[in-house]
Enzyme design. Structure first.
Site: not given
Ligand code: GLY
Length: 377
Positions: A186, A242, A260, A267, A252, A263, A122, A144, A279, A256
């Site tokens: 980035e 970031k 993107n 994408h 997000e 993107h 967990r 993430k 990417h 956040r």
């Molecule tokens: N890669 C975008 C984020 O971490 O929200």
């Protein structure tokens, strides 16, 4: 030695270290964080002998027990079977709650090892140690984690904030040129969305050390310490963007989404290339197209589009849209994860350092923008 950055969210607070030689400080930093259990070091083949083996040795010398696992390279490793193997490896090895996973490598390792840490018992601690520019500036910070599903990338996952992010910029010296180059998109993106000063500094650095055919990795030259220090500092400044954004909006729900930028088209282009485009390369194309959308929407002037394109080119990145069917690009943008109530939420620049989220870009304008940036015209 530079001051650590700090992510502070509602669920966690942790240091983010970006400096040359940072990996050597791992044992001391683990002690300081109270992480004294066994360590589950997960890496990829590219870094195993270069960094994982010496790191494990240095941790053992400091009294830690270290288990090492190498995952096969590539995004395909982010699958349920591989995740299950990591779980089995840890359970069979006697993993305990006080242990920590160490994720050493690029974004694939970070996502997979982070999710293994999030789900075993967990949830146990994870330390992210990115070794690519792309993962330093983006994936390693913000919690993430996840794996792919046959129906789409990153669809299975969890937010699991690391206890520490240790980005050793010395590791960039061993990156292949194309992998280093894609990371700059980035870095530049962070300038466009939130830090005009970072963007201007990137322009100055490009004037001093700009990309050239003879040095296709662009800019990085491990033998030139003034240059690597300047580049480390600028990477740290991009990481700070970031850090700021995820501290404001861990899950997000607002800010956040600005990460993107580039993107939505990026994408789509990445998918249409069947991942032949890296990417970061696809994001550079996406940033150019999305800046053009903003300009056609009357949100910014031509100068922004030109300045951004010039900077992307200076760091070795291409901005021309590859020759894909516009309808296919449009169809894929509708599958973007930012689509809400069937409307795409576009992140569009109004000036260098500022973006707005808009969901009212007409289809016809989008087509016009794509035709303008299309290399066939
Ligand atoms: N890669 C975008 C984020 O971490 O929200």
């Amino acid at each position: 030695m530079t001051d650590d950055l700090t992510v502070t969210t509602t669920t966690a607070s942790y240091p983010v270290v970006v400096e040359a030689g940072a990996l050597a400080s791992l044992p001391v930093r683990l002690e300081a964080l109270g992480l004294r259990g066994n360590l589950w070091l997960i890496c990829d083949g590219a870094v195993e002998s270069l960094y994982a083996a010496p790191l494990a040795e240095c941790l053992r010398a400091a009294g830690f027990t270290v288990h090492t696992y190498r995952v096969p390279p590539g995004d395909a490793s982010k699958n349920p079977a591989q995740l299950g193997e990591l779980h089995t490896w840890m359970i069979a090895g006697g993993v305990e709650r006080r242990d920590a996973v160490l994720a050493l490598g690029g974004g694939v390792v970070g996502d997979l090892a982070g999710f293994a840490a999030a789900t075993i018992l967990r949830g146990i601690a994870v330390v992210q140690m990115p070794t690519t520019l792309l993962s330093m500036v983006d994936a390693a910070v913000g919690g993430k984690t996840g794996i792919n599903h046959p129906l789409g990338k990153n669809l299975i996952g969890a937010f699991h904030q690391p206890r520490l992010v240790l980005a050793d910029t010395d590791t960039l010296a061993s990156l292949p040129p194309h992998a280093l180059r894609e990371g700059w998109s980035e870095v530049i993106k962070h300038g466009v969305i939130r830090d005009a000063g970072l963007f201007a500094e990137l322009e100055q650095l490009a004037d001093s050390y700009g990309w050239s055919e003879s040095a296709p990795g662009g800019l990085w030259d491990a033998t030139d310490s003034a240059r690597t220090t300047a580049l480390s500092n600028i990477i740290r400044r991009a990481v700070a963007v970031k850090v700021e954004v995820v501290s404001l909006d861990e899950f997000e729900r607002g800010e956040r989404i600005t990460l993107n930028y580039g993107h939505t088209i990026g994408h789509a282009v990445e998918q249409l290339s069947h991942y032949g485009l890296l990417h970061g390369e696809a994001v550079a194309v996406g940033m150019h197209a999305e800046a053009r959308i903003a300009q056609l929407m009357g949100m910014c002037d031509d100068n922004l589009v030109d300045r951004q394109a010039a900077l992307l080119h200076a760091y070795g990145l291409n901005t021309a849209l590859p020759t894909y069917d516009l309808d296919a690009i449009l169809a894929l943008t509708m599958r973007d994860k930012k689509v809400q109530a069937k409307k795409i939420r576009w992140v569009l620049p109004t000036a260098i350092g500022t973006v707005q989220v808009r969901d009212d870009v007409p289809d016809e304008l989008l087509r016009r923008a794509l035709r303008i940036v299309d290399c066939r015209l």
